[in-house]
Design a protein around this motif. Structure first.
Motif, PDB file in Angstrom:
ATOM      1  N   GLY A 189       0.794  -1.228   0.000  1.00 12.85           N
ATOM      2  CA  GLY A 189       0.000   0.000   0.000  1.00 12.85           C
ATOM      3  C   GLY A 189       0.819   1.267   0.000  1.00 12.85           C
ATOM      4  O   GLY A 189       0.496   2.216   0.706  1.00 12.85           O
ATOM      5  N   ALA A 190       1.866   1.303  -0.828  1.00 11.86           N
ATOM      6  CA  ALA A 190       2.821   2.406  -0.759  1.00 11.86           C
ATOM      7  C   ALA A 190       2.559   3.474  -1.811  1.00 11.86           C
ATOM      8  O   ALA A 190       2.276   3.179  -2.975  1.00 11.86           O
ATOM      9  CB  ALA A 190       4.238   1.870  -0.924  1.00 11.86           C
ATOM     10  N   ASP A 191       2.657   4.735  -1.375  1.00 14.59           N
ATOM     11  CA  ASP A 191       2.743   5.870  -2.280  1.00 14.59           C
ATOM     12  C   ASP A 191       4.210   6.274  -2.349  1.00 14.59           C
ATOM     13  O   ASP A 191       4.868   6.426  -1.306  1.00 14.59           O
ATOM     14  CB  ASP A 191       1.918   7.048  -1.776  1.00 14.59           C
ATOM     15  N   LEU A 192       4.723   6.461  -3.563  1.00 11.87           N
ATOM     16  CA  LEU A 192       6.152   6.693  -3.739  1.00 11.87           C
ATOM     17  C   LEU A 192       6.391   8.044  -4.386  1.00 11.87           C
ATOM     18  O   LEU A 192       5.771   8.388  -5.401  1.00 11.87           O
ATOM     19  CB  LEU A 192       6.765   5.598  -4.627  1.00 11.87           C
ATOM     20  N   SER A 193       7.305   8.827  -3.784  1.00 12.77           N
ATOM     21  CA  SER A 193       7.662  10.130  -4.340  1.00 12.77           C
ATOM     22  C   SER A 193       9.105  10.431  -3.966  1.00 12.77           C
ATOM     23  O   SER A 193       9.687   9.778  -3.094  1.00 12.77           O
ATOM     24  CB  SER A 193       6.732  11.225  -3.808  1.00 12.77           C
TER      25      SER A 193
ATOM     26  N   THR B 106       1.166   5.420  -6.772  1.00 15.17           N
ATOM     27  CA  THR B 106       0.279   5.380  -5.610  1.00 15.17           C
ATOM     28  C   THR B 106      -0.292   3.983  -5.430  1.00 15.17           C
ATOM     29  O   THR B 106      -0.561   3.260  -6.407  1.00 15.17           O
ATOM     30  CB  THR B 106      -0.885   6.375  -5.770  1.00 15.17           C
ATOM     31  N   GLY B 107      -0.457   3.605  -4.165  1.00 15.11           N
ATOM     32  CA  GLY B 107      -1.112   2.348  -3.828  1.00 15.11           C
ATOM     33  C   GLY B 107      -0.416   1.101  -4.327  1.00 15.11           C
ATOM     34  O   GLY B 107      -1.066   0.121  -4.698  1.00 15.11           O
ATOM     35  N   VAL B 108       0.919   1.114  -4.303  1.00 20.22           N
ATOM     36  CA  VAL B 108       1.668  -0.032  -4.828  1.00 20.22           C
ATOM     37  C   VAL B 108       1.708  -1.162  -3.802  1.00 20.22           C
ATOM     38  O   VAL B 108       2.112  -0.967  -2.654  1.00 20.22           O
ATOM     39  CB  VAL B 108       3.105   0.371  -5.201  1.00 20.22           C
ATOM     40  N   THR B 109       1.315  -2.338  -4.235  1.00 20.93           N
ATOM     41  CA  THR B 109       1.447  -3.553  -3.431  1.00 20.93           C
ATOM     42  C   THR B 109       2.041  -4.640  -4.321  1.00 20.93           C
ATOM     43  O   THR B 109       1.468  -4.979  -5.361  1.00 20.93           O
ATOM     44  CB  THR B 109       0.082  -4.015  -2.884  1.00 20.93           C
ATOM     45  N   VAL B 110       3.199  -5.141  -3.931  1.00 23.39           N
ATOM     46  CA  VAL B 110       3.877  -6.160  -4.728  1.00 23.39           C
ATOM     47  C   VAL B 110       4.788  -6.976  -3.819  1.00 23.39           C
ATOM     48  O   VAL B 110       5.358  -6.449  -2.862  1.00 23.39           O
ATOM     49  CB  VAL B 110       4.692  -5.514  -5.873  1.00 23.39           C
ATOM     50  N   THR B 111       4.897  -8.260  -4.105  1.00 17.18           N
ATOM     51  CA  THR B 111       5.773  -9.145  -3.342  1.00 17.18           C
ATOM     52  C   THR B 111       6.749  -9.831  -4.284  1.00 17.18           C
ATOM     53  O   THR B 111       6.349 -10.394  -5.306  1.00 17.18           O
ATOM     54  CB  THR B 111       4.954 -10.207  -2.586  1.00 17.18           C
ATOM     55  N   ALA B 112       8.035  -9.766  -3.938  1.00 16.64           N
ATOM     56  CA  ALA B 112       9.079 -10.496  -4.657  1.00 16.64           C
ATOM     57  C   ALA B 112       9.378 -11.766  -3.874  1.00 16.64           C
ATOM     58  O   ALA B 112       9.802 -11.695  -2.715  1.00 16.64           O
ATOM     59  CB  ALA B 112      10.329  -9.632  -4.789  1.00 16.64           C
ATOM     60  N   ARG B 113       9.155 -12.906  -4.511  1.00 17.26           N
ATOM     61  CA  ARG B 113       9.230 -14.182  -3.806  1.00 17.26           C
ATOM     62  C   ARG B 113      10.503 -14.946  -4.152  1.00 17.26           C
ATOM     63  O   ARG B 113      10.981 -14.881  -5.291  1.00 17.26           O
ATOM     64  CB  ARG B 113       8.009 -15.027  -4.163  1.00 17.26           C
ATOM     65  N   PRO B 114      11.060 -15.687  -3.199  1.00 17.99           N
ATOM     66  CA  PRO B 114      12.249 -16.490  -3.470  1.00 17.99           C
ATOM     67  C   PRO B 114      12.012 -17.460  -4.628  1.00 17.99           C
ATOM     68  O   PRO B 114      10.927 -18.039  -4.763  1.00 17.99           O
ATOM     69  CB  PRO B 114      12.472 -17.262  -2.160  1.00 17.99           C
TER      70      PRO B 114
ATOM     71  N   LEU C 126      15.084   4.788  -0.743  1.00 19.44           N
ATOM     72  CA  LEU C 126      13.993   5.754  -0.704  1.00 19.44           C
ATOM     73  C   LEU C 126      12.883   5.210   0.183  1.00 19.44           C
ATOM     74  O   LEU C 126      12.509   4.040   0.055  1.00 19.44           O
ATOM     75  CB  LEU C 126      13.466   5.978  -2.129  1.00 19.44           C
ATOM     76  N   ARG C 127      12.405   6.034   1.077  1.00 20.52           N
ATOM     77  CA  ARG C 127      11.300   5.614   1.945  1.00 20.52           C
ATOM     78  C   ARG C 127       9.968   5.954   1.282  1.00 20.52           C
ATOM     79  O   ARG C 127       9.822   7.046   0.721  1.00 20.52           O
ATOM     80  CB  ARG C 127      11.384   6.294   3.311  1.00 20.52           C
ATOM     81  N   PRO C 128       8.989   5.078   1.353  1.00 22.70           N
ATOM     82  CA  PRO C 128       7.685   5.411   0.783  1.00 22.70           C
ATOM     83  C   PRO C 128       7.011   6.514   1.590  1.00 22.70           C
ATOM     84  O   PRO C 128       7.199   6.610   2.810  1.00 22.70           O
ATOM     85  CB  PRO C 128       6.911   4.094   0.878  1.00 22.70           C
ATOM     86  N   ALA C 129       6.224   7.353   0.908  1.00 24.39           N
ATOM     87  CA  ALA C 129       5.491   8.408   1.606  1.00 24.39           C
ATOM     88  C   ALA C 129       4.431   7.809   2.516  1.00 24.39           C
ATOM     89  O   ALA C 129       4.168   8.313   3.614  1.00 24.39           O
ATOM     90  CB  ALA C 129       4.848   9.352   0.581  1.00 24.39           C
ATOM     91  N   THR C 130       3.814   6.726   2.059  1.00 25.87           N
ATOM     92  CA  THR C 130       2.868   5.961   2.881  1.00 25.87           C
ATOM     93  C   THR C 130       3.107   4.486   2.602  1.00 25.87           C
ATOM     94  O   THR C 130       3.758   4.121   1.627  1.00 25.87           O
ATOM     95  CB  THR C 130       1.402   6.300   2.536  1.00 25.87           C
TER      96      THR C 130
END
Length: 217
Positions: free
Chosen positions: A8-12, A21-29, A54-58
């Motif tokens: 649930g990340a907003d990135l700037s 905005t609203g990024v949800t993703v998983t990188a799996r082994p 970089l830290r996500p805004a949310t």
């Protein structure tokens, strides 16, 4: 091996307008995840967040359920980034760039020498090991940066447009090496604008118009 998740990340950048905005993703082994999109869509921004630069805004960035933290912590947790601009030291040789990185992440000098040779050879760079980075072509520099990333043997490998300056044969070679990292158990995230490279990955997250949408979940 570790799982890296963005929830649930907003990135700037620097408090500016949101790139994504609203990024949800998983990188799996054991998997290769392609992150695609046009130039400026946010591929580098997303990988920077995954790398702890970089830290996500949310929202949150987690590794095995714990907060990823900053870049130093991400490195300690085995998150390796191969940046688009290669990030190599021009005053060092190809081999020195790799060996220094291995030693900085806890490898012994003997391990550094072995891993350096093992990573340069499959990328066709054994003959350039003792050349200064500034003496290498753009494609050779890019392959050296890839070799450095592979030598670090991370649990999570983030590769940002690492085939952009390579010819077809070397692009295929790099894709095969990234696949070998996934087979080893690493979670591989490959940002690319190349449809063929994306097709070689297990899943594809497409970035467009400030959003992340699964093309192949």
């Amino acid at each position: 091996m570790k799982t890296l998740s963005v929830e649930g990340a907003d990135l700037s950048w620097n408090g500016g307008p949101a790139v994504l905005t609203g990024v949800t993703v998983t990188a799996r082994p054991g998997e290769m995840l392609a992150v695609t999109g046009t130039s400026g869509a946010g591929k580098t921004t997303l990988l920077s967040v995954m790398a702890g630069l970089l830290r996500p805004a949310t929202g949150r960035v987690l590794i095995d359920g714990e907060s990823l933290g900053d870049r130093d912590r991400a490195v300690s947790l085995g998150v390796v980034l191969i940046p688009q601009d290669n990030g190599l030291a021009a005053i060092l040789t190809a081999a020195e760039n790799i060996s220094v990185a291995v030693i900085a992440t806890g490898g012994t000098p003997a391990e550094a020498r072995r891993r350096t040779a093992e990573s340069l050879e499959p990328l066709g760079l054994a003959g350039q090991a003792d050349q200064l980075i500034e003496e290498l072509s753009g494609g050779q520099q890019q392959r050296t940066a890839i070799a450095r990333g592979l030598a670090l043997r991370g649990d999570v490998l983030l590769a940002d447009e690492v085939t952009s300056e390579l010819d077809a044969a070397n692009r295929q070679r790099v894709i095969e090496l990234l696949r070998a990292e996934a087979t080893r158990g690493a979670a591989v995230v490959f940002a690319t604008h190349d449809p063929e490279a994306a097709a070689a990955c297990d899943r594809e997250l497409r970035l467009a118009d400030g959003s992340a949408v699964w093309a192949r979940p």
